[in-house]
Scaffold this motif. Sequence first.
Motif, PDB file in Angstrom:
ATOM      1  N   LYS A  23     -27.707 -35.640  33.743  1.00 18.21           N
ATOM      2  CA  LYS A  23     -26.274 -35.906  33.993  1.00 18.21           C
ATOM      3  C   LYS A  23     -25.429 -34.744  33.468  1.00 18.21           C
ATOM      4  CE  LYS A  23     -26.845 -39.991  35.831  1.00 18.21           C
ATOM      5  NZ  LYS A  23     -26.626 -40.183  37.275  1.00 18.21           N
ATOM      6  N   ASP A  65     -18.420 -38.626  30.080  1.00 15.26           N
ATOM      7  CA  ASP A  65     -19.044 -39.360  31.184  1.00 15.26           C
ATOM      8  C   ASP A  65     -17.946 -40.133  31.914  1.00 15.26           C
ATOM      9  OD1 ASP A  65     -20.261 -41.742  32.524  1.00 15.26           O
ATOM     10  OD2 ASP A  65     -22.088 -40.751  31.834  1.00 15.26           O
ATOM     11  N   PHE A  69     -15.624 -43.580  31.147  1.00 15.56           N
ATOM     12  CA  PHE A  69     -14.157 -43.629  31.129  1.00 15.56           C
ATOM     13  C   PHE A  69     -13.655 -44.787  31.989  1.00 15.56           C
ATOM     14  CE2 PHE A  69     -12.466 -39.083  30.040  1.00 15.56           C
ATOM     15  CZ  PHE A  69     -12.364 -39.438  28.717  1.00 15.56           C
ATOM     16  N   PHE A 131      -8.358 -31.806  33.229  1.00 11.28           N
ATOM     17  CA  PHE A 131      -7.649 -33.036  32.833  1.00 11.28           C
ATOM     18  C   PHE A 131      -6.603 -33.450  33.866  1.00 11.28           C
ATOM     19  CE2 PHE A 131      -8.863 -30.920  28.776  1.00 11.28           C
ATOM     20  CZ  PHE A 131      -9.879 -31.791  28.446  1.00 11.28           C
ATOM     21  N   LEU A 134      -7.833 -34.880  37.006  1.00  9.31           N
ATOM     22  CA  LEU A 134      -8.390 -36.226  36.810  1.00  9.31           C
ATOM     23  C   LEU A 134      -7.292 -37.241  36.515  1.00  9.31           C
ATOM     24  CD1 LEU A 134     -11.473 -35.309  34.574  1.00  9.31           C
ATOM     25  CD2 LEU A 134     -11.562 -36.153  36.928  1.00  9.31           C
ATOM     26  N   PHE A 246     -14.858 -39.057  42.282  1.00  9.50           N
ATOM     27  CA  PHE A 246     -16.002 -38.253  41.805  1.00  9.50           C
ATOM     28  C   PHE A 246     -17.311 -38.940  42.174  1.00  9.50           C
ATOM     29  CE2 PHE A 246     -19.207 -37.391  38.497  1.00  9.50           C
ATOM     30  CZ  PHE A 246     -19.387 -36.043  38.729  1.00  9.50           C
ATOM     31  N   PHE A 247     -17.383 -40.238  41.907  1.00  9.13           N
ATOM     32  CA  PHE A 247     -18.655 -40.936  42.179  1.00  9.13           C
ATOM     33  C   PHE A 247     -18.867 -41.177  43.677  1.00  9.13           C
ATOM     34  CE2 PHE A 247     -18.101 -41.917  37.631  1.00  9.13           C
ATOM     35  CZ  PHE A 247     -19.280 -41.335  37.194  1.00  9.13           C
ATOM     36  N   LYS A 249     -18.137 -38.992  45.768  1.00 11.45           N
ATOM     37  CA  LYS A 249     -18.316 -37.613  46.268  1.00 11.45           C
ATOM     38  C   LYS A 249     -17.311 -37.298  47.375  1.00 11.45           C
ATOM     39  CE  LYS A 249     -23.269 -37.559  45.005  1.00 11.45           C
ATOM     40  NZ  LYS A 249     -23.246 -36.978  43.707  1.00 11.45           N
TER      41      LYS A 249
HETATM   42  N1  COA Z   1     -19.739 -38.002  34.105  1.00 16.58           N
HETATM   43  C1  COA Z   1     -20.725 -38.721  34.666  1.00 16.58           C
HETATM   44  N2  COA Z   1     -21.708 -38.189  35.419  1.00 16.58           N
HETATM   45  C2  COA Z   1     -21.669 -36.852  35.598  1.00 16.58           C
HETATM   46  C3  COA Z   1     -20.666 -36.040  35.041  1.00 16.58           C
HETATM   47  C4  COA Z   1     -19.679 -36.666  34.264  1.00 16.58           C
HETATM   48  N3  COA Z   1     -18.709 -35.983  33.655  1.00 16.58           N
HETATM   49  N4  COA Z   1     -20.886 -34.759  35.393  1.00 16.58           N
HETATM   50  C5  COA Z   1     -21.992 -34.774  36.150  1.00 16.58           C
HETATM   51  N5  COA Z   1     -22.466 -36.027  36.266  1.00 16.58           N
HETATM   52  C6  COA Z   1     -23.657 -36.474  37.008  1.00 16.58           C
HETATM   53  C7  COA Z   1     -23.397 -36.468  38.508  1.00 16.58           C
HETATM   54  O1  COA Z   1     -22.785 -37.699  38.912  1.00 16.58           O
HETATM   55  C8  COA Z   1     -24.811 -36.322  39.026  1.00 16.58           C
HETATM   56  O2  COA Z   1     -25.454 -37.567  38.912  1.00 16.58           O
HETATM   57  P1  COA Z   1     -26.429 -38.082  40.119  1.00 16.58           P
HETATM   58  O3  COA Z   1     -27.538 -37.062  40.133  1.00 16.58           O
HETATM   59  O4  COA Z   1     -26.841 -39.430  39.670  1.00 16.58           O
HETATM   60  O5  COA Z   1     -25.577 -38.040  41.379  1.00 16.58           O
HETATM   61  C9  COA Z   1     -25.466 -35.409  37.996  1.00 16.58           C
HETATM   62  O6  COA Z   1     -24.697 -35.521  36.810  1.00 16.58           O
HETATM   63  C10 COA Z   1     -25.480 -33.955  38.411  1.00 16.58           C
HETATM   64  O7  COA Z   1     -24.143 -33.563  38.691  1.00 16.58           O
HETATM   65  P2  COA Z   1     -23.732 -32.737  39.994  1.00 16.58           P
HETATM   66  O8  COA Z   1     -22.271 -32.966  40.249  1.00 16.58           O
HETATM   67  O9  COA Z   1     -24.668 -33.041  41.116  1.00 16.58           O
HETATM   68  O10 COA Z   1     -24.000 -31.234  39.482  1.00 16.58           O
HETATM   69  P3  COA Z   1     -23.297 -29.892  39.961  1.00 16.58           P
HETATM   70  O11 COA Z   1     -24.076 -28.790  39.337  1.00 16.58           O
HETATM   71  O12 COA Z   1     -23.100 -29.883  41.439  1.00 16.58           O
HETATM   72  O13 COA Z   1     -21.832 -29.935  39.305  1.00 16.58           O
HETATM   73  C11 COA Z   1     -20.246 -30.259  37.514  1.00 16.58           C
HETATM   74  C12 COA Z   1     -21.707 -29.919  37.893  1.00 16.58           C
HETATM   75  C13 COA Z   1     -20.202 -30.409  36.018  1.00 16.58           C
HETATM   76  C14 COA Z   1     -19.320 -29.106  37.967  1.00 16.58           C
HETATM   77  C15 COA Z   1     -19.823 -31.564  38.238  1.00 16.58           C
HETATM   78  O14 COA Z   1     -20.837 -32.526  38.020  1.00 16.58           O
HETATM   79  C16 COA Z   1     -18.531 -32.113  37.722  1.00 16.58           C
HETATM   80  O15 COA Z   1     -17.467 -31.652  38.109  1.00 16.58           O
HETATM   81  N6  COA Z   1     -18.616 -33.149  36.866  1.00 16.58           N
HETATM   82  C17 COA Z   1     -17.448 -33.835  36.361  1.00 16.58           C
HETATM   83  C18 COA Z   1     -16.864 -33.047  35.212  1.00 16.58           C
HETATM   84  C19 COA Z   1     -15.683 -33.769  34.625  1.00 16.58           C
HETATM   85  O16 COA Z   1     -14.700 -34.010  35.310  1.00 16.58           O
HETATM   86  N7  COA Z   1     -15.775 -34.124  33.348  1.00 16.58           N
HETATM   87  C20 COA Z   1     -14.783 -34.879  32.647  1.00 16.58           C
HETATM   88  C21 COA Z   1     -13.905 -33.991  31.851  1.00 16.58           C
HETATM   89  S1  COA Z   1     -12.683 -34.934  30.969  1.00 16.58           S
END
Ligand code: COA
Length: 259
Positions: A23, A65, A69, A131, A134, A246-247, A249
């Motif tokens: 994750k 995660d 949230f 932030f 989101l 986000f979830f 996609k």
């Molecule tokens: N919370 C929950 N799950 C997350 C996560 C997060 N912040 N970031 C990544 N994951 C999970 C994805 O849902 C995915 O799960 P799945 O395989 O069950 O579908 C797995 O981790 C891999 O993530 P993925 O998005 O496929 O990887 P990526 O390399 O394409 O992108 C990021 C990586 C970090 C750029 C992207 O996942 C992202 O933008 N995540 C959210 C970041 C975020 O907004 N964080 C909160 C900040 S307050």
Amino acid sequence: MNDPILTESKDGVFCIEICRPDKKNALTSAMYTALADALDAAERDAAVRVIVIHGQPGIFTAGNDLGDFLANPPLQENPPPPVFRFLDTFSSLKKPFIAAVSGVAVGVGTTLLLHCDLVYAGTSARFQLPFVSLGLCPEAASSLLLPALAGHARAAEMLLLCEPFDATKAREVGLVNAVLPDEQVVEHALAQARKLAALPAASVRLTKQMLKSAQQALIAQTMQSEVRHFKERLVSPEAKEAFAAFFDKRKPDFGQFNQ
Ligand code: COA
């Protein structure tokens, strides 16, 4: 399941590894508690002189995660929710705190670095403060520390436009000390930690305190006010839409909400 927060203490250096790679090292409440407990234990242990935090090659942390949230927004006052306890803990550490970052460093994965004493980044490091995108607002005193470090214009790019930036830019704005090949970044951070651990501990801690003392009260005050706003934003319709998108996609639709 393996413990996603691993710790090891050796030669005065306490090492914390965030280890939830499937994750992207996204941080759950349980992980924040484990992180805060680990930092507290390191601060208490007289044998520990320096603390290092890292993830795996290509992953520091994707930040909070988002499922957590959505399902369990950290709204309670007392005791403080694990995420805010973690922020308070790392922002008030007395021992030197070093980060080794490669790959994604999102949200708290970037704001945490503003509280580190030394930061080393791999060439793959990709920082982001999403932030606003989101529906949230800055945390960990980033609304104070980032403009102080980078200037208003660059801080606005990062905090308003939420644009990701690479290790070279992070080095240019002063967020990281050095950029290294990914495979060397943790070893380099540990080598620097061992150097610090060999210095007179009282002088190291006093110097850290002196470097931070002018801003400490302001940081605490800013964090308090950020937390208040952050909690309100967490349950806003915009944030719920962003997390759901986000979830699912898909792109979030913020046009449906009035000011
Ligand atoms: N919370 C929950 N799950 C997350 C996560 C997060 N912040 N970031 C990544 N994951 C999970 C994805 O849902 C995915 O799960 P799945 O395989 O069950 O579908 C797995 O981790 C891999 O993530 P993925 O998005 O496929 O990887 P990526 O390399 O394409 O992108 C990021 C990586 C970090 C750029 C992207 O996942 C992202 O933008 N995540 C959210 C970041 C975020 O907004 N964080 C909160 C900040 S307050």
